[in-house]
Write a protein that holds these residues in place. Structure first.
Motif, short mmCIF file in Angstrom:
data_model
loop_
_atom_site.label_atom_id
_atom_site.label_comp_id
_atom_site.label_asym_id
_atom_site.label_seq_id
_atom_site.Cartn_x
_atom_site.Cartn_y
_atom_site.Cartn_z
N PRO A 133 0.83 -1.22 0.00
CA PRO A 133 0.00 0.00 0.00
C PRO A 133 0.86 1.26 0.00
CG PRO A 133 0.13 -0.89 2.21
CD PRO A 133 0.89 -1.86 1.33
N LEU A 134 1.69 1.39 -1.02
CA LEU A 134 2.61 2.53 -1.09
C LEU A 134 2.43 3.29 -2.39
CD1 LEU A 134 5.94 0.89 0.18
CD2 LEU A 134 4.49 2.47 1.45
N GLN A 135 2.51 4.61 -2.29
CA GLN A 135 2.58 5.47 -3.46
C GLN A 135 3.68 6.50 -3.22
OE1 GLN A 135 -1.66 6.72 -3.86
NE2 GLN A 135 -1.58 5.75 -5.89
N TYR A 136 4.16 7.10 -4.29
CA TYR A 136 5.34 7.96 -4.20
C TYR A 136 5.05 9.34 -4.79
CZ TYR A 136 7.51 3.43 -3.37
OH TYR A 136 7.81 2.18 -2.86
N ASP A 137 5.75 10.35 -4.24
CA ASP A 137 5.61 11.72 -4.73
C ASP A 137 6.21 11.87 -6.13
OD1 ASP A 137 4.42 12.98 -2.35
OD2 ASP A 137 6.34 12.51 -1.41
N VAL A 138 7.32 11.18 -6.35
CA VAL A 138 8.02 11.26 -7.64
C VAL A 138 8.38 9.84 -8.07
CG1 VAL A 138 10.04 12.13 -8.89
CG2 VAL A 138 9.03 13.50 -7.03
N ILE A 139 8.13 9.54 -9.34
CA ILE A 139 8.57 8.26 -9.90
C ILE A 139 9.47 8.54 -11.09
CG2 ILE A 139 7.83 6.20 -11.16
CD1 ILE A 139 5.49 5.96 -9.34
N LEU A 140 10.65 7.94 -11.05
CA LEU A 140 11.61 8.06 -12.14
C LEU A 140 11.64 6.77 -12.92
CD1 LEU A 140 14.63 9.59 -10.16
CD2 LEU A 140 12.72 10.81 -11.23
N ASN A 141 11.58 6.89 -14.24
CA ASN A 141 11.71 5.73 -15.11
C ASN A 141 12.63 6.16 -16.24
OD1 ASN A 141 10.72 3.81 -17.44
ND2 ASN A 141 10.03 2.90 -15.54
N THR A 142 13.93 5.97 -16.03
CA THR A 142 14.91 6.51 -16.95
C THR A 142 15.66 5.42 -17.69
OG1 THR A 142 16.60 6.61 -15.20
CG2 THR A 142 15.22 8.56 -15.51
N GLU A 143 15.61 5.47 -19.01
CA GLU A 143 16.29 4.52 -19.89
C GLU A 143 15.88 3.08 -19.58
OE1 GLU A 143 17.76 6.46 -22.00
OE2 GLU A 143 17.54 8.14 -20.63
N VAL A 144 14.60 2.88 -19.35
CA VAL A 144 14.08 1.54 -19.04
C VAL A 144 13.06 1.09 -20.08
CG1 VAL A 144 12.75 0.15 -17.39
CG2 VAL A 144 14.45 1.79 -16.56
N ILE A 145 12.12 1.96 -20.43
CA ILE A 145 10.98 1.55 -21.25
C ILE A 145 11.41 1.02 -22.62
CG2 ILE A 145 10.55 3.85 -22.23
CD1 ILE A 145 7.54 3.22 -21.94
N GLU A 146 12.55 1.50 -23.14
CA GLU A 146 12.99 1.02 -24.46
C GLU A 146 13.57 -0.40 -24.39
OE1 GLU A 146 16.56 3.46 -22.92
OE2 GLU A 146 14.37 3.46 -22.76
N HIS A 147 13.70 -0.93 -23.18
CA HIS A 147 14.19 -2.30 -23.02
C HIS A 147 13.07 -3.26 -22.57
CE1 HIS A 147 18.30 -0.89 -23.45
NE2 HIS A 147 18.05 0.05 -22.56
#
Length: 254
Positions: A133-147
Motif C-alpha cells: 500500500p505505497l505510493q510515491y511523490d516522484v517516480i523516475l523511469n529513466t532509460e528503461v521503457i525502451e528495453h
C-alpha cells in the motif's frame, strides 16, 4: 588453536572478502569520471540536473538548501547502480531504488553503505510493488521503457504507484531516423560509448505515445525536453528538440 571446522571455513571467508572487494571496485569504477563509464556519467549528470530542476519546480523547493527534497518520497524504477538515487537521497528525499538485476542492486547497496547514504534498494520488478500500500511523490523511469516488451504495462504500473498530484519522469529515446543514426550507429558502432546491441530501435518510444499511455490514467504531460551531445566540447546539455534522447514530465491529478 583452530579446530578442523574453523580451518574448513577459512577459504570460504576469504572468497567472500574477495567478492566484496570486487563489488567495491566496480561501484567506484561506475562513478569514476575518467573511467570507461565517463560518457554515461556525463550524460547522467546532465539528466540529474534536469530532474532536480523539475522536482524543485513541481514541489516549490529551493535547490540552494542542503536538504531541499526532505519529506518527498521518490521511486527510481530501473535504478541501476544508483546514479540518480544517491544524489537525491543526499538532498533529503526518501528514495527507493529497484532493479531487475541483483548484481546492480548489490553494487548500489555497497556504494551507498560506503558513503553512509540512506537508500532503500530492492531487487524486484515494478509490478511487485503493487502488492504494497505505497505510493510515491516522484517516480523516475529513466532509460528503461525502451528495453521492455510490454511498455503499456510498465506505464500503467508507474501511474498506479504515483501519488495524486505527483510527478512522473520518463527518460528514453525517440523513435526517429536521427535517433537510429546517433544512438545506435554512432554511439554503439562508431564511437563505442555503449556495447553493440544495447538498443533496439523498434522499441524506442515517441513522446506522443507515452502521452497517450499516461492519459488513460488521467496524467497530463507538463513538459518534454531533449538531450543533446556536443562532440566538440564533449558535453551533454538539454535542448528543445526531443528527437533523440528526451525527458518527459507528467503530473497526476489530485
Amino acid at each position: 588453536m583452530l579446530d578442523k571446522s574453523q580451518l574448513s571455513n577459512r577459504p570460504k571467508m576469504l572468497d567472500q572478502q574477495a567478492e566484496i572487494a570486487k563489488f567495491d571496485d566496480l561501484a567506484r569504477e561506475w562513478r569514476d569520471p575518467k573511467g570507461k563509464f565517463k560518457h554515461v556519467l556525463a550524460f547522467n549528470q546532465t539528466r540529474l540536473t534536469a530532474i532536480e530542476d523539475a522536482i524543485a519546480g513541481h514541489y516549490q523547493r529551493d535547490l540552494t538548501q542542503d536538504v531541499c527534497f526532505e519529506g518527498l518520497s521518490i521511486l527510481d524504477i530501473g535504478c541501476g547502480v544508483g546514479l540518480l538515487c544517491e544524489p537525491l537521497a543526499s538532498q533529503g528525499a526518501d528514495v527507493t531504488g529497484i532493479d531487475a538485476s541483483a548484481y546492480n542492486v548489490l553494487l548500489a547497496q555497497r556504494h551507498a553503505k560506503s558513503w553512509s547514504i540512506k537508500v532503500e534498494y530492492q531487487h524486484c520488478l515494478a509490478d511487485d510493488l503493487l502488492n504494497k500500500p505505497l505510493q510515491y511523490d516522484v517516480i523516475l523511469n529513466t532509460e528503461v521503457i525502451e528495453h521492455v516488451d510490454d511498455q503499456r504495462q510498465l506505464i500503467d504500473v508507474c501511474c498506479q504507484l504515483l501519488k495524486p498530484g505527483g510527478l512522473l519522469v520518463m527518460a528514453t529515446l525517440n523513435r526517429t531516423i536521427k535517433s537510429y543514426l546517433i544512438a545506435i550507429i554512432g554511439a554503439e558502432y562508431v564511437m563505442g560509448y555503449l556495447p553493440k546491441g544495447t538498443h533496439d530501435w523498434r522499441h524506442f518510444v515517441k513522446p506522443q505515445e507515452i502521452d497517450n499511455m499516461i492519459s488513460r490514467h488521467g496524467l497530463t504531460t507538463i513538459k518534454v525536453e531533449g538531450m543533446r551531445f556536443n562532440p566538440f566540447f564533449n558535453q551533454w546539455k538539454t535542448c528543445r528538440q526531443p528527437d533523440v534522447n528526451y525527458l518527459l514530465y507528467a503530473q497526476k491529478p489530485l
